[in-house]
Design an enzyme around this catalytic site. Structure first.
Site, mmCIF file in Angstrom:
data_model
loop_
_atom_site.group_PDB
_atom_site.id
_atom_site.type_symbol
_atom_site.label_atom_id
_atom_site.label_comp_id
_atom_site.label_asym_id
_atom_site.label_seq_id
_atom_site.Cartn_x
_atom_site.Cartn_y
_atom_site.Cartn_z
ATOM 1 N N SER A 9 -5.412 2.837 -9.760
ATOM 2 C CA SER A 9 -4.587 3.288 -8.916
ATOM 3 C C SER A 9 -5.474 3.933 -7.569
ATOM 4 C CB SER A 9 -3.641 4.553 -9.347
ATOM 5 O OG SER A 9 -3.046 5.176 -8.368
ATOM 6 N N HIS A 32 -3.139 -0.880 -8.318
ATOM 7 C CA HIS A 32 -1.890 -0.210 -7.946
ATOM 8 C C HIS A 32 -1.599 0.593 -6.879
ATOM 9 C CE1 HIS A 32 1.644 1.518 -10.014
ATOM 10 N NE2 HIS A 32 1.332 2.861 -9.472
ATOM 11 N N ASP A 34 0.304 3.605 -4.752
ATOM 12 C CA ASP A 34 1.315 4.443 -4.798
ATOM 13 C C ASP A 34 1.946 4.728 -3.341
ATOM 14 O OD1 ASP A 34 1.854 5.321 -7.692
ATOM 15 O OD2 ASP A 34 -0.273 5.899 -7.380
ATOM 16 N N MET A 36 4.351 6.972 -1.269
ATOM 17 C CA MET A 36 5.075 8.179 -1.544
ATOM 18 C C MET A 36 5.560 8.456 -0.106
ATOM 19 S SD MET A 36 3.083 10.286 -4.173
ATOM 20 C CE MET A 36 2.170 9.651 -5.397
ATOM 21 N N HIS A 65 4.088 0.702 -6.103
ATOM 22 C CA HIS A 65 5.012 1.577 -6.772
ATOM 23 C C HIS A 65 5.545 2.553 -5.575
ATOM 24 C CE1 HIS A 65 5.557 5.278 -9.945
ATOM 25 N NE2 HIS A 65 6.702 4.670 -9.386
ATOM 26 N N MET A 67 7.910 5.253 -4.456
ATOM 27 C CA MET A 67 8.225 6.383 -4.904
ATOM 28 C C MET A 67 8.943 7.038 -3.412
ATOM 29 S SD MET A 67 5.302 8.151 -7.323
ATOM 30 C CE MET A 67 4.245 6.951 -6.870
ATOM 31 N N MET A 136 7.487 6.198 -16.373
ATOM 32 C CA MET A 136 6.274 7.126 -15.916
ATOM 33 C C MET A 136 5.865 8.072 -17.136
ATOM 34 S SD MET A 136 5.793 6.709 -12.723
ATOM 35 C CE MET A 136 4.860 8.288 -12.600
ATOM 36 N N ASP A 174 2.293 4.629 -16.383
ATOM 37 C CA ASP A 174 1.621 5.453 -14.936
ATOM 38 C C ASP A 174 1.723 6.841 -15.239
ATOM 39 O OD1 ASP A 174 0.449 6.131 -12.605
ATOM 40 O OD2 ASP A 174 2.229 4.994 -11.521
ATOM 41 N N SER A 197 -7.957 8.348 -11.824
ATOM 42 C CA SER A 197 -9.021 9.079 -11.858
ATOM 43 C C SER A 197 -10.061 8.663 -13.062
ATOM 44 C CB SER A 197 -8.975 10.664 -12.024
ATOM 45 O OG SER A 197 -8.136 10.901 -13.232
#
Length: 222
Positions: A9, A32, A34, A36, A65, A67, A136, A174, A197
């Site tokens: 990610s 990946h 994200d 948002m 993904h 969100m 999730m 995830d 991380s």
């Protein structure tokens, strides 16, 4: 035996050096991304322009993904921007089947995500229209959260449906995935693992990807 897939990610990468981050995990399966919007989740990250730029900068398939609110409107554009897999949340969608079909028509796999408190069973029939189920394992919105093992029964339930032939899709997890948690997720039936991380904080992100894949492979049911 299913081969595990690792999707680092970029939420945990240096946003000023995303192309370099992608290069550092070239042995990953997906990258990946994200997205948002500060509405569906209380955080704001990146959008379509960055996805287009990443698509031009890496050969890794982009696993977007979303969100965001109103994914029915926005999700197909991410497929058009070059994403290989576009996942949106059932909690935000008004017409998930139509949106999945629009994503597929635009050339990407369609994914459906569920938050930790969302039950899986009501959506088993809807999932026939999807290529990916993203469970999730933290509350969506921020990286670095603690893995929620209590959601793994949903992963097991989805794997049962796949084994029985009722569904054909990737089962992705995830949130909080690292060397200490990936084996539990793999044993439950996940086959795609998002790690942030645990990859990008490592001295060698590429080696971290390989180590996570090896751990998942050992734990996956035969």
């Amino acid at each position: 035996m299913i081969e595990p897939m690792i999707a680092p990610s970029i939420l945990s990468a240096d946003f000023a050096r995303l192309a370099d981050a992608a290069d550092s995990v070239e042995r990953a399966d997906w990258l990946h991304v994200d997205v948002m919007d500060y509405h569906f989740v209380p955080n704001l990250t990146i959008g379509l322009p960055v996805v287009r730029s990443l698509h031009a900068a890496t050969d890794l398939p982009l696993d977007c993904h979303l969100m965001i609110e109103d994914p029915d409107r926005w999700a197909p554009a991410y497929a058009e921007a070059g994403a290989a897999n576009v996942t949106f949340h059932i909690e935000a969608a008004k017409d998930p089947v139509a949106t999945a079909r629009a994503i597929r028509a635009a050339g990407a796999l369609a994914g459906l995500s569920i938050k930790p408190a969302t039950e899986l069973d009501p959506y088993l029939d809807v999932l026939r229209e999807f290529d990916t189920l993203l469970v999730m394992t933290v509350e969506p919105g921020f990286g670095g959260q603690e893995f929620m093992a209590e959601v793994l029964p949903k992963v097991r339930r989805a794997r049962e449906e796949v084994r029985s032939g009722h569904l054909r899709l990737f089962i992705e997890v995830d949130g909080g995935i690292d060397a200490d948690t990936i084996e539990a997720a793999a044993a439950a039936g996940a086959d795609v693992f998002v790690a942030g991380s645990a990859v990008f904080s490592a001295d060698d992100p590429g080696a971290a990807v390989e180590a996570l894949r090896a751990r998942a492979r050992r734990a996956m049911p035969g």
